[in-house]
Design an enzyme around this catalytic site. Sequence first.
Site, PDB file in Angstrom:
ATOM      1  N   LYS A 195       2.638   0.141  -8.377  1.00 25.75           N
ATOM      2  CA  LYS A 195       1.889   0.937  -7.696  1.00 25.75           C
ATOM      3  C   LYS A 195       2.098   2.699  -7.580  1.00 25.75           C
ATOM      4  CE  LYS A 195      -1.578   1.112  -4.871  1.00 25.75           C
ATOM      5  NZ  LYS A 195      -1.401   0.941  -3.785  1.00 25.75           N
ATOM      6  N   ARG A 216      20.563   5.783  -3.815  1.00 31.28           N
ATOM      7  CA  ARG A 216      21.155   7.115  -3.608  1.00 31.28           C
ATOM      8  C   ARG A 216      21.741   6.803  -2.442  1.00 31.28           C
ATOM      9  NH1 ARG A 216      18.330  12.331  -5.374  1.00 31.28           N
ATOM     10  NH2 ARG A 216      18.161  12.730  -3.456  1.00 31.28           N
ATOM     11  N   ASP A 263      -5.634   4.605  -3.557  1.00 31.48           N
ATOM     12  CA  ASP A 263      -4.896   3.635  -2.932  1.00 31.48           C
ATOM     13  C   ASP A 263      -5.043   2.423  -2.583  1.00 31.48           C
ATOM     14  OD1 ASP A 263      -2.615   2.942  -1.356  1.00 31.48           O
ATOM     15  OD2 ASP A 263      -4.038   2.475   0.108  1.00 31.48           O
ATOM     16  N   LYS A 292     -10.023   2.756   5.931  1.00 27.70           N
ATOM     17  CA  LYS A 292      -8.941   1.968   6.949  1.00 27.70           C
ATOM     18  C   LYS A 292      -9.122   2.108   8.468  1.00 27.70           C
ATOM     19  CE  LYS A 292      -5.191   2.721   4.594  1.00 27.70           C
ATOM     20  NZ  LYS A 292      -3.725   1.870   3.683  1.00 27.70           N
ATOM     21  N   HIS A 345      -6.554  -2.594  -6.901  1.00 25.24           N
ATOM     22  CA  HIS A 345      -6.776  -3.171  -6.406  1.00 25.24           C
ATOM     23  C   HIS A 345      -8.398  -4.284  -6.826  1.00 25.24           C
ATOM     24  CE1 HIS A 345      -3.011  -3.327  -4.182  1.00 25.24           C
ATOM     25  NE2 HIS A 345      -3.207  -2.435  -3.573  1.00 25.24           N
ATOM     26  N   LYS A 378      -2.479 -13.058  -4.714  1.00 25.97           N
ATOM     27  CA  LYS A 378      -2.868 -13.578  -3.228  1.00 25.97           C
ATOM     28  C   LYS A 378      -3.891 -14.850  -3.750  1.00 25.97           C
ATOM     29  CE  LYS A 378      -3.494  -9.224  -0.533  1.00 25.97           C
ATOM     30  NZ  LYS A 378      -2.970  -9.452   0.699  1.00 25.97           N
ATOM     31  N   GLU A 431      -9.115  -2.689   7.074  1.00 25.91           N
ATOM     32  CA  GLU A 431      -8.298  -2.671   7.177  1.00 25.91           C
ATOM     33  C   GLU A 431      -8.341  -2.129   8.384  1.00 25.91           C
ATOM     34  OE1 GLU A 431      -4.183  -2.461   4.814  1.00 25.91           O
ATOM     35  OE2 GLU A 431      -5.128  -0.545   4.046  1.00 25.91           O
TER      36      GLU A 431
HETATM   37  C1  BG6 Z   1      -1.008  -1.252  -0.091  1.00 25.30           C
HETATM   38  C2  BG6 Z   1      -1.668   0.046  -0.178  1.00 25.30           C
HETATM   39  O1  BG6 Z   1      -1.128  -1.429  -2.076  1.00 25.30           O
HETATM   40  O2  BG6 Z   1      -2.268  -2.271   0.249  1.00 25.30           O
HETATM   41  C3  BG6 Z   1      -1.663   0.311   1.343  1.00 25.30           C
HETATM   42  O3  BG6 Z   1      -0.873   1.167  -0.592  1.00 25.30           O
HETATM   43  C4  BG6 Z   1      -2.267  -0.997   2.047  1.00 25.30           C
HETATM   44  O4  BG6 Z   1      -2.772   1.291   1.758  1.00 25.30           O
HETATM   45  C5  BG6 Z   1      -1.596  -2.803   1.123  1.00 25.30           C
HETATM   46  O5  BG6 Z   1      -2.533  -1.243   3.745  1.00 25.30           O
HETATM   47  C6  BG6 Z   1      -2.341  -3.464   1.883  1.00 25.30           C
HETATM   48  O6  BG6 Z   1      -2.081  -4.629   1.582  1.00 25.30           O
HETATM   49  P1  BG6 Z   1      -2.724  -5.903   2.047  1.00 25.30           P
HETATM   50  O7  BG6 Z   1      -1.984  -6.850   1.206  1.00 25.30           O
HETATM   51  O8  BG6 Z   1      -1.843  -6.001   3.204  1.00 25.30           O
HETATM   52  O9  BG6 Z   1      -4.216  -6.406   2.103  1.00 25.30           O
END
Ligand code: BG6
Length: 537
Positions: free
Chosen positions: A184, A55, A272, A379, A277, A218, A252
């Site tokens: 996603k 937009r 998430d 996290k 994943h 990956k 993470e």
């Molecule tokens: C994303 C999530 O799909 O993957 C994030 O929404 C996350 O919250 C990220 O930080 C992690 O991806 P990667 O490749 O850094 O492990």
Amino acid sequence: MAMPISIPANRPDPCALIIFGASGDLTQRKLVPALYELYCQGNLPENLFVIGVSRTEMSDDDFRWHLGEGASRHAIGYEEGKWREFARRLHYLAGSATKAELYPKLKARTRELAEVHGLPTPGLGSTDQTWACLPNTLFYLSVAPHLVEPIVSRIGEAGMVYEGKRWCSIGEGPMPWQRIIVEKPIGTNLESAREQVRALGRVFEEESIYRIDHYLGKELVQNILVMRFANTFFEPLWNNKYVDHVQVTAAEQVGVGRRAGGFYDRAGALRDMIQSHLLQIMALVAMEPPASFDPTAIRREKIKLIDAVREVSPEDAAQFAAFGRYAGSGNSADDDGGLGYAELEGVEAEQRTETYAALKLHIDNWRWSGVPFFVRSGKKMPRKLTEVVIQFREPPVRLFNHVDPRRGEGVSHANRIVINIAPDEGMSLRLEAKVPGPSLRIKPVKMDLDYAYVFNAQPLESYGPLMLEAMRGDQTLFKHRDEVDGAWRICEPFLTSEQLRASVETYGAYSWGPSAADALIGGDGRAWHNPDAGERR
Ligand code: BG6
């Protein structure tokens, strides 16, 4: 040295790549830097061009400048001159993608740019109005989930998809294709995911829908299949006779930071990371061998595996899961300004959104009956770590207990395979070995495969290769609607369990998560694989 074996990949078709949500973060940080890297490697199809739709009012030049900023920070091997060459392929169209008025302009711009970039547009000039006279077109939806349905409907109404639902009514021939990549999250629960599946299905065939999961791009995730099915000795051991349990971890170190209010508080770790994943990784680890290395055969096995995961009821969910949210670190320099999750701006603390989730899952098939799969993601953990651990059983007879009495007291050194997906891509196998010397001493040792060292290559950022796969028409690394459905079916009881939500525990920033997660895995003398700071896997 033997040459690596490679399957000659189909050449990616040149196409128009239309990105919706083009002024957003993903386009600037990931998509366009990945395209630029492909361009520098000579892997981008000639004639490919991009139209960003969003937009915000911007000219092509503004758009290029904005993306150049991102590429200079995020693309490997960024170089000003090369960027300028590449940036000629980037174009922009301002407008609201949910409004029908945008689409005649989008079609006209696509045709015009196809001519500028020399992209074949079969049918242009034909009087047959069933043709939209567009080139191969790859739509990329990098937008909030609630915008998917209206955008897909507008694309359909504008007649931009003529392969989709109507492919059988138009004769065979050199027809251009139209495909769509969807980001996603696919829905926020089972019902909304199904709505999205239906909305997409009204316009695109399943064969043209590419539900992207960057984890599948990956290298080490793809290597799971190669490891399992290109070698002889893993498969005979890959079952409930020899495997005690499996762990899939995505930890993470970062916190949620500024994403907290806008997105994360309505998502949480289970939606998430696990629903999207980690269940995919689990499916690759646990699926049966496919009949061939063909997208349909592989996806069929993944679907079967996901279908075999035992459903728990919301009433029982709390027994099979642990949720947590991180406390403040007190370090004002970290990405949350030292605050705990519940104190972040935009977070509704009473919603008790989890920043850590661990599940204990069971797969009810002959291979895995009785083997728990522990899946966790969090996290603000001590380090970034995505890995799979295959923990084998102890040998049936313990001949060496007398050598190390601790072995009789629950200290296990049973064989273990650790697959490091990121960072430090690689794999290790833990073995027992005799320590050299006159007396019998045994020590666990690791055989280690370091991917970057052995192949002398850094793994690529996954978005680029995934976009190329979509341009090739290869769906192996994308999710079928049944996989998405199955993953929601597995997760939903945990998401709706009031008991589990009420039990969300606060865990220390940069710790390995709530104590409930240790109890979840530890009931049978098992423990999470939490490598020390210096340990790679
Ligand atoms: C994303 C999530 O799909 O993957 C994030 O929404 C996350 O919250 C990220 O930080 C992690 O991806 P990667 O490749 O850094 O492990």
